[in-house]
Design an enzyme around this catalytic site. Sequence first.
Site, PDB file in Angstrom:
ATOM      1  N   CYS A   1     120.611  35.829  16.274  1.00 17.46           N
ATOM      2  CA  CYS A   1     121.386  34.624  16.122  1.00 17.46           C
ATOM      3  C   CYS A   1     122.852  34.825  16.062  1.00 17.46           C
ATOM      4  O   CYS A   1     123.640  34.606  14.936  1.00 17.46           O
ATOM      5  CB  CYS A   1     120.959  33.672  14.910  1.00 17.46           C
TER       6      CYS A   1
ATOM      7  N   TYR B   1     122.080  57.592  20.084  1.00 19.16           N
ATOM      8  CA  TYR B   1     122.567  56.806  19.511  1.00 19.16           C
ATOM      9  C   TYR B   1     122.044  55.286  19.984  1.00 19.16           C
ATOM     10  O   TYR B   1     122.993  54.244  20.138  1.00 19.16           O
ATOM     11  CB  TYR B   1     124.054  56.789  19.573  1.00 19.16           C
TER      12      TYR B   1
END
Length: 398
Positions: A348, A377
């Site tokens: 969100c 990563y």
Amino acid sequence: MILPDSVVRLAKESGTRPEPVCFFAYDLDALRAHVTRLTALLPDRCHMFYAMKANSQAPVLEALAPLVAGFEVASGGEVAKARAVDSDIPVIFGGPAKTEQEIAQALDAGVTRLHVESELELHRVSAIATEKGRDCDILLRVNLRGPFPSATLAMAGRPTQFGIDESALPSAVKLAKDAPGIRLIGFHLHSLSNSLSSPAHLEMLDLYRRKVEGWEREFDITCEVLNVGGGIGINYGDLDAQFEWEQFTEGLGALVADTFPEHWREIDFECGRFLTAACGYYATEILDVKTNHQTTYLIVRGGTHQFRLPSSWQHSHPFTLVETDSWHLPTPRPETYREPVTVVGELCTPKDVLARDVPVERARPGDVLVFTHAGAYGWEISHHDFLSHPHPEHHYLP
């Protein structure tokens, strides 16, 4: 980019399971072949350590352990992971915030050496080593003035938390020479991250050589080990234009043979991304296709809470679309055709973006995007439990 058949097969399972496809896959055979080639090209006296921060999953470490000179770690947790894989493999320990407990743990685990980043840390290492009745080999990490070639991240040449300011080196060297329980054997000079130019990287190493030779004369010391850091990068924007390792190692061989003093017995690299990035894939199913304000979005299962690298480095990460024919809902299947798309996740926040304005031939819900070069990563730096979505699967191939 052509995907391994095993990754495509996993991606196509989207029509045969209740939950949307979402996984990381790691091609361990490709990883072994890649690292074997890289290390074989290193000249004499040069050693490749693997920076575990890039990807510390046990199967990856087990694949790399026989191929590299050792592991570079930056926490007590990584020390434990390294030792769980191999009780004898050389381990070098860096990082700007070592606790006393971690230093003691490192000494008990028989690490090869510590990279010390401040005078207070020198005092800590000295006290703990003396208490344990041991001598600890150390390198001093120095934040050089530079200038340095361009790269995604600068670790030195500007204010950062890393290393000892070059102007403060005389005091640090004196302390390192006088303090009990430690033996100063060299320097650590990791100055940048994601360097893509082999000629510029060689110029930087020549700068390192000149600096260290000057310190040897100024401080009347002998450098045995020079750690030149990692920092060799991956070009996520153009997968066909990568760091020229063969060109680099050829130049490195001449640089070391012709200019590095013979008593510098070891020149260490500590690469992470450059070793593991290309072996990893992040696959995520398209949940919806929609257009807002003239921008077409592919909304996927997953996002930056699982694969934070694109958001962290502010780039559009490369992907390949795997089409699937099955569609189980009794509704129209929306699609986009021959137009640019922006790939976003399920969080969100408008910052949950994996790629922007990427042209695709066709994309529909149920199709799967496979992000390549996701082996470093990716999962490791992501905020896994934000919004408490399910974690992705992890597959190790073969």
